[in-house]
Motif scaffolding. Sequence first.
Motif, PDB file in Angstrom:
ATOM      1  N   LEU A   1      41.562  51.277  52.253  1.00  0.00           N
ATOM      2  CA  LEU A   1      40.348  50.620  51.772  1.00  0.00           C
ATOM      3  C   LEU A   1      40.117  49.296  52.499  1.00  0.00           C
ATOM      4  O   LEU A   1      39.007  49.005  52.955  1.00  0.00           O
ATOM      5  CB  LEU A   1      40.447  50.380  50.267  1.00  0.00           C
TER       6      LEU A   1
ATOM      7  N   CYS B   1      36.976  47.901  55.168  1.00  0.00           N
ATOM      8  CA  CYS B   1      36.100  46.791  54.810  1.00  0.00           C
ATOM      9  C   CYS B   1      35.549  46.112  56.065  1.00  0.00           C
ATOM     10  O   CYS B   1      36.205  46.090  57.108  1.00  0.00           O
ATOM     11  CB  CYS B   1      36.854  45.754  53.979  1.00  0.00           C
TER      12      CYS B   1
ATOM     13  N   GLY C   1      36.874  44.886  48.948  1.00  0.00           N
ATOM     14  CA  GLY C   1      37.801  45.953  48.572  1.00  0.00           C
ATOM     15  C   GLY C   1      38.248  45.832  47.137  1.00  0.00           C
ATOM     16  O   GLY C   1      38.337  46.823  46.395  1.00  0.00           O
TER      17      GLY C   1
END
Length: 314
Positions: free
Chosen positions: A83, A87, A257
């Motif tokens: 994740l 970003c 995130g």
Amino acid sequence: MTDVDQIRIAFDEGSLTTLRIVLALILLGVALDTRVSDFTRALRRPWAIIVVVIAQFLVLPGITLLLTLALDLRGSLALGLILVACCPPGNVSNILTHRAGGDVAMSVSMTAVGNVLAIFLMPLNLAFWGSLHPTGSELLRDISLDPVEMLGEILMVIGLPFVVGISLAHRFPTFAERARKVVGPVAVVGLGGIIVVGVANNWALFTAYIGLVVVAVFVHDALALLLGYVIGRTARLPQASVKASTFEVGIRNSGLGLLLVFAFFDGLGGMALVAAWWGIWDMIAGLAVAMVWRRRTGVSPLEDPRPVAVGENA
């Protein structure tokens, strides 16, 4: 000790709303420091932008997946790293490029392009790379992640503030210049406060599991910075531009995130710990690299003449 994939970090709806507002302000700060000319400048240097975009949105997530497999990370920890890798950059990358004596104009252009592309690429990237991890894919299926719904969330915290900020910067440049000096620092303090309160409210869980993420985040952050450096050198960019590419790839907006962890993953423990600690360590490592670089190579004449205020974004 409970499996890290089973724990949840407490975060109420009011705190989630506050986090959305703070992140929107952070992206507004990025946009207030962005001009239409930054995009036209990017078009005049397409090769540099292309190689950095490929590194950000393709190579870094791929390396991250391999790292999670090599370290045999649990699903939530692996998804947390993936994740963060998906970003976009924040304008902390611009600040660090300035501190390192790099090409700030190129850094600002890359940040602007990266954030626009992330609106559409981030949900797809997370769904794709997360599905390739053996245990991470199981968590994604259990959560039934909807990329379209995530796109809507990202549009609200990146897209809308970005459009508003660029419009203000274009029509009222003097006001935008003054506003960005206030909006960015206030938003960063707000984000720091949210993280501190969140850690305090979950102190027992934080101390019990943080050891699991320290090594993974350290290695991941080092690889991200190294990738930015290597991609710049491989593309034969000037030294000042290599500094910019290093921080554009190595610095990620992990606050975004963190929002997505609570909005779509119900505060999944490993993901929340990774996103929170990554944001802290990323700043420490980035500042250290910038300081060493500036002392060894000095300031480049390619620096953007616009001032860059410390603490503008995370």
